[in-house]
Write an enzyme that holds these catalytic residues in place. Structure first.
Site, PDB file in Angstrom:
ATOM      1  N   LYS A 168      -3.259 -10.825   6.359  1.00  0.00           N
ATOM      2  CA  LYS A 168      -4.491 -10.533   5.407  1.00  0.00           C
ATOM      3  C   LYS A 168      -4.936 -12.179   4.646  1.00  0.00           C
ATOM      4  O   LYS A 168      -6.022 -12.310   4.804  1.00  0.00           O
ATOM      5  CB  LYS A 168      -4.067  -9.906   4.091  1.00  0.00           C
ATOM      6  CG  LYS A 168      -3.535  -8.321   4.789  1.00  0.00           C
ATOM      7  CD  LYS A 168      -3.434  -7.654   3.413  1.00  0.00           C
ATOM      8  CE  LYS A 168      -2.334  -7.882   2.797  1.00  0.00           C
ATOM      9  NZ  LYS A 168      -0.811  -7.814   3.369  1.00  0.00           N
ATOM     10  N   ARG A 223      -2.569  -1.888  -4.404  1.00  0.00           N
ATOM     11  CA  ARG A 223      -1.500  -1.492  -3.709  1.00  0.00           C
ATOM     12  C   ARG A 223      -0.815  -0.225  -4.009  1.00  0.00           C
ATOM     13  O   ARG A 223       0.337   0.378  -3.257  1.00  0.00           O
ATOM     14  CB  ARG A 223      -0.368  -2.535  -3.846  1.00  0.00           C
ATOM     15  CG  ARG A 223      -0.368  -3.760  -2.678  1.00  0.00           C
ATOM     16  CD  ARG A 223       0.935  -4.681  -3.091  1.00  0.00           C
ATOM     17  NE  ARG A 223       1.447  -5.423  -2.215  1.00  0.00           N
ATOM     18  CZ  ARG A 223       1.191  -6.607  -1.988  1.00  0.00           C
ATOM     19  NH1 ARG A 223       0.269  -7.396  -2.434  1.00  0.00           N
ATOM     20  NH2 ARG A 223       1.987  -7.257  -1.040  1.00  0.00           N
ATOM     21  N   ARG A 264       8.189 -16.980   9.350  1.00  0.00           N
ATOM     22  CA  ARG A 264       6.802 -17.673   8.607  1.00  0.00           C
ATOM     23  C   ARG A 264       7.488 -18.861   7.696  1.00  0.00           C
ATOM     24  O   ARG A 264       8.430 -18.847   7.029  1.00  0.00           O
ATOM     25  CB  ARG A 264       6.253 -16.685   7.694  1.00  0.00           C
ATOM     26  CG  ARG A 264       4.923 -17.281   7.018  1.00  0.00           C
ATOM     27  CD  ARG A 264       4.062 -15.924   6.585  1.00  0.00           C
ATOM     28  NE  ARG A 264       4.518 -15.342   5.536  1.00  0.00           N
ATOM     29  CZ  ARG A 264       4.014 -14.522   4.736  1.00  0.00           C
ATOM     30  NH1 ARG A 264       2.926 -14.139   5.058  1.00  0.00           N
ATOM     31  NH2 ARG A 264       4.336 -13.814   3.758  1.00  0.00           N
ATOM     32  N   ARG A 277       9.069 -18.792   1.862  1.00  0.00           N
ATOM     33  CA  ARG A 277       8.749 -17.971   0.710  1.00  0.00           C
ATOM     34  C   ARG A 277      10.282 -17.191   0.959  1.00  0.00           C
ATOM     35  O   ARG A 277      10.813 -16.742   1.326  1.00  0.00           O
ATOM     36  CB  ARG A 277       7.510 -17.005   0.951  1.00  0.00           C
ATOM     37  CG  ARG A 277       6.290 -17.341   0.584  1.00  0.00           C
ATOM     38  CD  ARG A 277       5.181 -16.444   0.929  1.00  0.00           C
ATOM     39  NE  ARG A 277       5.285 -15.020   0.310  1.00  0.00           N
ATOM     40  CZ  ARG A 277       4.161 -14.021   0.272  1.00  0.00           C
ATOM     41  NH1 ARG A 277       3.286 -14.280   0.696  1.00  0.00           N
ATOM     42  NH2 ARG A 277       4.684 -12.876  -0.133  1.00  0.00           N
ATOM     43  N   ARG A 294      10.103  -4.554   1.347  1.00  0.00           N
ATOM     44  CA  ARG A 294       8.699  -4.905   1.330  1.00  0.00           C
ATOM     45  C   ARG A 294       8.051  -4.043   2.085  1.00  0.00           C
ATOM     46  O   ARG A 294       7.050  -3.437   1.847  1.00  0.00           O
ATOM     47  CB  ARG A 294       8.286  -6.295   1.695  1.00  0.00           C
ATOM     48  CG  ARG A 294       8.565  -7.206   0.249  1.00  0.00           C
ATOM     49  CD  ARG A 294       8.460  -8.612   0.774  1.00  0.00           C
ATOM     50  NE  ARG A 294       7.033  -9.236   1.079  1.00  0.00           N
ATOM     51  CZ  ARG A 294       6.743 -10.148   1.909  1.00  0.00           C
ATOM     52  NH1 ARG A 294       7.810 -10.852   2.375  1.00  0.00           N
ATOM     53  NH2 ARG A 294       5.615 -10.573   2.198  1.00  0.00           N
TER      54      ARG A 294
HETATM   55  P1  AMP Z   1       1.867 -10.866  -1.252  1.00  0.00           P
HETATM   56  O1  AMP Z   1       1.621 -12.375  -1.381  1.00  0.00           O
HETATM   57  O2  AMP Z   1       0.505 -10.205  -1.426  1.00  0.00           O
HETATM   58  O3  AMP Z   1       2.676 -10.444  -0.099  1.00  0.00           O
HETATM   59  O4  AMP Z   1       2.497 -10.502  -2.689  1.00  0.00           O
HETATM   60  C1  AMP Z   1       3.912 -10.950  -3.057  1.00  0.00           C
HETATM   61  C2  AMP Z   1       4.305 -10.169  -4.145  1.00  0.00           C
HETATM   62  O5  AMP Z   1       3.726 -10.102  -5.329  1.00  0.00           O
HETATM   63  C3  AMP Z   1       4.436  -8.478  -3.638  1.00  0.00           C
HETATM   64  O6  AMP Z   1       5.617  -8.207  -3.086  1.00  0.00           O
HETATM   65  C4  AMP Z   1       4.782  -7.954  -5.227  1.00  0.00           C
HETATM   66  O7  AMP Z   1       5.944  -7.904  -5.739  1.00  0.00           O
HETATM   67  C5  AMP Z   1       3.446  -8.792  -5.962  1.00  0.00           C
HETATM   68  N1  AMP Z   1       2.326  -8.063  -5.777  1.00  0.00           N
HETATM   69  C6  AMP Z   1       1.327  -8.624  -5.425  1.00  0.00           C
HETATM   70  N2  AMP Z   1       0.238  -7.780  -5.546  1.00  0.00           N
HETATM   71  C7  AMP Z   1       0.621  -6.604  -6.067  1.00  0.00           C
HETATM   72  C8  AMP Z   1      -0.252  -5.524  -6.579  1.00  0.00           C
HETATM   73  N3  AMP Z   1      -1.307  -5.458  -6.111  1.00  0.00           N
HETATM   74  N4  AMP Z   1       0.808  -4.767  -7.059  1.00  0.00           N
HETATM   75  C9  AMP Z   1       2.098  -4.968  -7.552  1.00  0.00           C
HETATM   76  N5  AMP Z   1       2.629  -6.192  -6.974  1.00  0.00           N
HETATM   77  C10 AMP Z   1       1.907  -6.999  -6.295  1.00  0.00           C
END
Ligand code: AMP
Length: 214
Positions: A13, A88, A127, A160, A171
């Site tokens: 993404k 989400r 990654r 990360r 996840r």
């Molecule tokens: P990402 O970088 O999009 O993979 O997000 C990393 C982490 O941030 C996720 O595993 C969640 O813990 C939190 N997070 C990001 N976006 C959301 C969302 N829309 N709702 C809830 N938690 C989020």
């Protein structure tokens, strides 16, 4: 133009987001990036989010919804936005619709990148990212330089915290349980565009362009 980028963690993404946002001249809003920036700056929001991020769980809806609602009200987002990693949950999707309706607009496209779990696990576990410019590497497919510094900006290359194997598993489970119902939710509203994310980057990009009718 409001575009949602949907897909499991590691689907690519973030990689597609920059190009799409650039084409439409709209800001790329990544909730994960906002949380990580807050964490880096030690804000209360960042510290609160960390509890959930470290476990690979979702930050509670009310926190995320308020954050995105505020961000969508900023001047640069009035012409549109590319939402990466939000919504989400169905609750977040409902809240987003209500927020946009209040501003006299709605979602134009929900672009879903599809990739199988086995591929995602390999992608995420290998990654590596640059702290400076965000460039992506992979220990097998695009190894970072041996000195651990980014060739573009000399930034530090890191993994990360939530790309550890145990957290990746959670996840993916959270994605299947809480986020994947959004695929049907947006399909029912005629907004879903699906692209195969398990292909060379140029092929995925071409699929995105086609799906958005560009
Ligand atoms: P990402 O970088 O999009 O993979 O997000 C990393 C982490 O941030 C996720 O595993 C969640 O813990 C939190 N997070 C990001 N976006 C959301 C969302 N829309 N709702 C809830 N938690 C989020």
């Amino acid at each position: 133009m409001i575009i949602i980028l949907l897909g499991p963690p590691g689907a690519g993404k973030g990689t597609q987001a920059g190009a799409i946002a650039g084409r439409f001249g709209i800001p790329h809003i990544s909730t994960g990036d906002i949380f990580r920036a807050n964490l880096k700056n030690g804000t209360p929001l960042g510290l609160e989010a960390k509890k959930y991020m470290d476990a690979g769980s979702l930050v509670p809806d009310e926190l995320v919804v308020r954050l995105v609602g505020d961000r969508l009200g900023e001047t640069d987002a009035l012409k549109g936005a590319l939402l990466d990693g939000f919504p989400r949950t169905v609750g977040q999707a409902d809240a987003l619709s209500a927020c946009l309706a209040g501003q006299g607009r709605g979602v134009d496209h929900c672009l879903c990148l599809e990739v199988d779990d086995g591929v995602l696990i390999k992608r995420l576990a290998g990654r590596r990212l640059c702290r400076g410019c965000g460039a992506g590497f992979h220990v097998d497919f695009s190894p970072p330089p041996a000195d651990g510094r980014c060739p573009n900006c000399r930034g530090e290359i890191y993994q990360r915290d939530d790309d550890s194997e145990a957290t990746i598993e959670n996840r993916l489970k959270v994605y299947h349980d809480q986020t994947s119902p959004l695929i049907a939710w947006y399909a029912e509203r005629g907004l879903l565009r699906v692209v195969d994310g398990d292909a060379p980057m140029a092929t995925v990009e071409a699929g995105v362009v086609r799906a958005l009718g560009l």
